[in-house]
Design a protein around this motif. Structure first.
Motif, PDB file in Angstrom:
ATOM      1  N   VAL A 148       0.845  -1.203   0.000  1.00 52.27           N
ATOM      2  CA  VAL A 148       0.000   0.000   0.000  1.00 52.27           C
ATOM      3  C   VAL A 148       0.880   1.253   0.000  1.00 52.27           C
ATOM      4  O   VAL A 148       0.650   2.182  -0.774  1.00 52.27           O
ATOM      5  CB  VAL A 148      -0.976  -0.009   1.198  1.00 52.27           C
ATOM      6  CG1 VAL A 148      -1.639   1.352   1.376  1.00 52.27           C
ATOM      7  CG2 VAL A 148      -2.035  -1.095   1.013  1.00 52.27           C
ATOM      8  N   LYS A 149       1.913   1.265   0.849  1.00 53.23           N
ATOM      9  CA  LYS A 149       2.810   2.424   0.903  1.00 53.23           C
ATOM     10  C   LYS A 149       3.530   2.638  -0.425  1.00 53.23           C
ATOM     11  O   LYS A 149       3.813   3.769  -0.806  1.00 53.23           O
ATOM     12  CB  LYS A 149       3.819   2.265   2.032  1.00 53.23           C
ATOM     13  CG  LYS A 149       3.229   2.505   3.400  1.00 53.23           C
ATOM     14  CD  LYS A 149       4.269   2.349   4.493  1.00 53.23           C
ATOM     15  CE  LYS A 149       3.654   2.609   5.860  1.00 53.23           C
ATOM     16  NZ  LYS A 149       4.621   2.385   6.944  1.00 53.23           N
ATOM     17  N   ALA A 150       3.821   1.542  -1.146  1.00 50.68           N
ATOM     18  CA  ALA A 150       4.478   1.642  -2.451  1.00 50.68           C
ATOM     19  C   ALA A 150       3.492   2.022  -3.554  1.00 50.68           C
ATOM     20  O   ALA A 150       3.896   2.283  -4.685  1.00 50.68           O
ATOM     21  CB  ALA A 150       5.161   0.322  -2.798  1.00 50.68           C
ATOM     22  N   GLY A 151       2.191   2.043  -3.226  1.00 48.40           N
ATOM     23  CA  GLY A 151       1.172   2.441  -4.188  1.00 48.40           C
ATOM     24  C   GLY A 151       0.802   1.368  -5.205  1.00 48.40           C
ATOM     25  O   GLY A 151       0.259   1.695  -6.256  1.00 48.40           O
ATOM     26  N   ILE A 152       1.070   0.093  -4.897  1.00 44.31           N
ATOM     27  CA  ILE A 152       0.742  -0.937  -5.882  1.00 44.31           C
ATOM     28  C   ILE A 152      -0.484  -1.773  -5.526  1.00 44.31           C
ATOM     29  O   ILE A 152      -1.102  -2.356  -6.406  1.00 44.31           O
ATOM     30  CB  ILE A 152       1.934  -1.881  -6.164  1.00 44.31           C
ATOM     31  CG1 ILE A 152       2.233  -2.772  -4.972  1.00 44.31           C
ATOM     32  CG2 ILE A 152       3.155  -1.112  -6.589  1.00 44.31           C
ATOM     33  CD1 ILE A 152       3.094  -3.955  -5.336  1.00 44.31           C
ATOM     34  N   MET A 153      -0.850  -1.842  -4.259  1.00 47.87           N
ATOM     35  CA  MET A 153      -1.972  -2.707  -3.866  1.00 47.87           C
ATOM     36  C   MET A 153      -3.300  -1.979  -4.034  1.00 47.87           C
ATOM     37  O   MET A 153      -3.517  -0.911  -3.482  1.00 47.87           O
ATOM     38  CB  MET A 153      -1.813  -3.180  -2.418  1.00 47.87           C
ATOM     39  CG  MET A 153      -2.877  -4.152  -1.987  1.00 47.87           C
ATOM     40  SD  MET A 153      -2.459  -4.870  -0.381  1.00 47.87           S
ATOM     41  CE  MET A 153      -4.088  -5.314   0.190  1.00 47.87           C
TER      42      MET A 153
END
Length: 138
Positions: free
Chosen positions: A35-40
């Protein structure tokens, strides 16, 4: 690119064995990193097939069969929907998933509107965009 990450069912998941606190903690940490990496975009576990059904279609009619279903390679215990730049990036992320020996996942690219070419007319494209926007509001 969007990818569906399919978590294959196991004897334990089909028996309704719930994950340990340790696995839930590790999975929560992994999900938080994505989530923090913006992929989920989404991720959920599924109840065993004993609580589900299948519908088989023939001649325009659907016939339902209640589970459980025999353990095979096509049963799903959970999923993620992720967005990465490539299949290689999706693989790199999923190699970090906190699974144990014998667990298996499958990664499949989700179709985008461009994949359908001319078959997806401007009217159908507009309908698809409208329905996605409506579904996102609910």
């Amino acid at each position: 690119m969007r990818f569906m990450v399919i978590v294959k069912a196991s004897r334990d998941s089909e028996a309704g064995v719930m994950p340990s606190t340790e696995l839930l903690t590790a999975m929560g940490k992994f999900n938080e990193e994505m989530v923090k990496a913006g992929i989920m975009e989404a991720g959920e576990g599924l109840h065993p097939t004993s609580k589900g059904a299948r519908i088989k279609y023939s001649g325009g009619q659907g016939t339902a069969t209640n589970g459980p279903f025999a353990l095979s390679g096509d049963l799903i215990a959970g999923f993620w929907l992720i967005k990465t730049k490539s299949l290689d990036e999706a693989i790199a992320w999923m190699k970090r998933a906190p699974f144990g020996g014998g667990d298996e996942i499958e990664i499949r690219q989700v179709f985008s509107a461009e994949d359908f070419g001319e078959a997806l007319t401007p009217e159908l494209r507009e309908q698809e965009e409208r329905l996605r926007a409506q579904a996102a509001k609910k």
